[in-house]
Design an enzyme around this catalytic site. Structure first.
Site, PDB file in Angstrom:
ATOM      1  N   ALA A 248       2.645  -1.630 -10.000  1.00 21.33           N
ATOM      2  CA  ALA A 248       3.074  -2.911 -10.539  1.00 21.33           C
ATOM      3  C   ALA A 248       3.376  -3.858  -9.390  1.00 21.33           C
ATOM      4  O   ALA A 248       3.285  -3.482  -8.222  1.00 21.33           O
ATOM      5  CB  ALA A 248       4.313  -2.714 -11.408  1.00 21.33           C
ATOM      6  N   LYS A 249       3.743  -5.052  -9.786  1.00 26.25           N
ATOM      7  CA  LYS A 249       3.994  -6.100  -8.780  1.00 26.25           C
ATOM      8  C   LYS A 249       5.077  -5.662  -7.781  1.00 26.25           C
ATOM      9  O   LYS A 249       5.094  -6.082  -6.650  1.00 26.25           O
ATOM     10  CB  LYS A 249       4.422  -7.397  -9.475  1.00 26.25           C
ATOM     11  CG  LYS A 249       3.462  -7.861 -10.560  1.00 26.25           C
ATOM     12  CD  LYS A 249       2.379  -8.775 -10.024  1.00 26.25           C
ATOM     13  CE  LYS A 249       1.037  -8.630 -10.722  1.00 26.25           C
ATOM     14  NZ  LYS A 249       0.937  -9.013 -12.085  1.00 26.25           N
ATOM     15  N   ARG A 250       5.980  -4.775  -8.232  1.00 27.10           N
ATOM     16  CA  ARG A 250       7.080  -4.369  -7.341  1.00 27.10           C
ATOM     17  C   ARG A 250       6.608  -3.520  -6.149  1.00 27.10           C
ATOM     18  O   ARG A 250       7.315  -3.405  -5.154  1.00 27.10           O
ATOM     19  CB  ARG A 250       8.124  -3.563  -8.135  1.00 27.10           C
ATOM     20  CG  ARG A 250       7.556  -2.295  -8.713  1.00 27.10           C
ATOM     21  CD  ARG A 250       8.521  -1.370  -9.389  1.00 27.10           C
ATOM     22  NE  ARG A 250       7.760  -0.230  -9.873  1.00 27.10           N
ATOM     23  CZ  ARG A 250       7.233  -0.138 -11.095  1.00 27.10           C
ATOM     24  NH1 ARG A 250       7.438  -1.090 -11.971  1.00 27.10           N
ATOM     25  NH2 ARG A 250       6.501   0.898 -11.445  1.00 27.10           N
TER      26      ARG A 250
END
Ligand code: GLU
Length: 278
Positions: A248-250
């Protein structure tokens, strides 16, 4: 037979290894079939898109060595087209206004004793109540009414089917409930814009992550409502991190730019994704 597929990222973060896998999977399928591979930037969400992420998409894909056919389509440049499609749904009585806030909707999910946990239960409001909310200037989204769609399609409703991963599948739009087809802030949603563009761009094969497997059931319904052709769908597994969570973006360390900065090559990334050497 012609073969047209696409990669359709949203510029809400830098592309990571999962995007590389998805783009290569679609790209390699198109090249193997002697078909076309399109790049479409799904940037309808003005609140979440960022120019730097947008600019990085083409740069990162080019670094991977990917090539795409024809000009890049940016959805934000076509908002009037999506608004016109929404207007047709409104004129045909296939959508209704939903004034619920995210919080109210979430509470509805938790309290639904027998409903599927992930399906938002919503319904049109009585006309008088709706008028009051409109007069108060309360924002609303448009939801597709499955009841209205069922009535509009008549017997064709039971014939809705599509090809997914090589098998014929009966479309069950009920799996998603009455989905939002236009958000409070703009005249479309991912579903409407994406399905519209697949038809407009002549996409014959939608190749994407298995997180969108359910969405195809709704997309087939939208195609039937508008008389658009239904592509074949193929779903690939999602790329997971070391803890088994989907990227994910994290996961800043997994972005293609971060990998490039640590000296990783496109060939290394392909190998880590277990894709065949080109
Ligand atoms: N824009 C969507 C995403 O980034 C992809 C949609 C699709 O491939 O249909 O998740």
């Amino acid at each position: 037979m012609s073969f047209v597929t696409r990669f359709a990222p949203s510029p809400t973060g830098y592309l990571h290894r999962g995007h590389a896998f998805s783009a290569w999977t679609a790209h390699d399928a198109a090249r193997a079939a002697g078909g076309r591979f399109l790049l479409r930037i799904e940037d309808i969400d003005a609140g979440r898109r960022r120019p730097e992420f947008d600019a990085a998409i083409e740069e990162d894909l080019a670094w991977l060595g990917l090539t795409w056919d024809g000009p890049v389509r940016r959805q934000s440049a076509h908002m009037a087209d999506y608004a016109a499609v929404l207007d047709q749904l409104i004129a045909r009585g296939l959508v209704y206004r939903c004034f619920k806030t995210r919080k109210e909707l979430m509470a509805g999910i938790e309290n639904a004793p027998h409903g599927r946990g992930d399906v938002v239960r919503s319904a049109p409001l009585p006309a008088a109540e709706e008028r009051t909310l409109m007069e108060d200037g309360r924002p609303y989204a448009w939801r597709l009414s499955l009841d209205a769609c069922r009535a509009a399609l008549g017997p064709a409703w039971t014939d809705l089917d599509f090809q997914a991963d090589g098998a014929r599948v009966r479309a069950e739009p009920e799996r998603l409930g009455d989905v939002v087809v236009a958000r409070k802030e703009f005249p479309t949603s991912y579903h409407l814009a994406s399905v519209h563009d697949d038809a407009l761009q002549g996409v014959t094969h939608v190749i994407r992550g298995e997180d969108l497997r359910e969405a195809a059931h709704l997309h087939v319904l939208l195609q039937a409502l508008f008389g658009w052709p239904t592509p074949a769908y193929r779903h690939h597994p999602l790329i997971l991190d070391a803890e088994g969570r989907r990227l994910a973006k994290r996961d800043a360390a997994e972005t293609l730019r971060a990998l490039r900065a640590t000296g990783r090559t496109p060939a290394d990334i392909r190998a880590s994704l277990r894709l065949p050497v080109l």
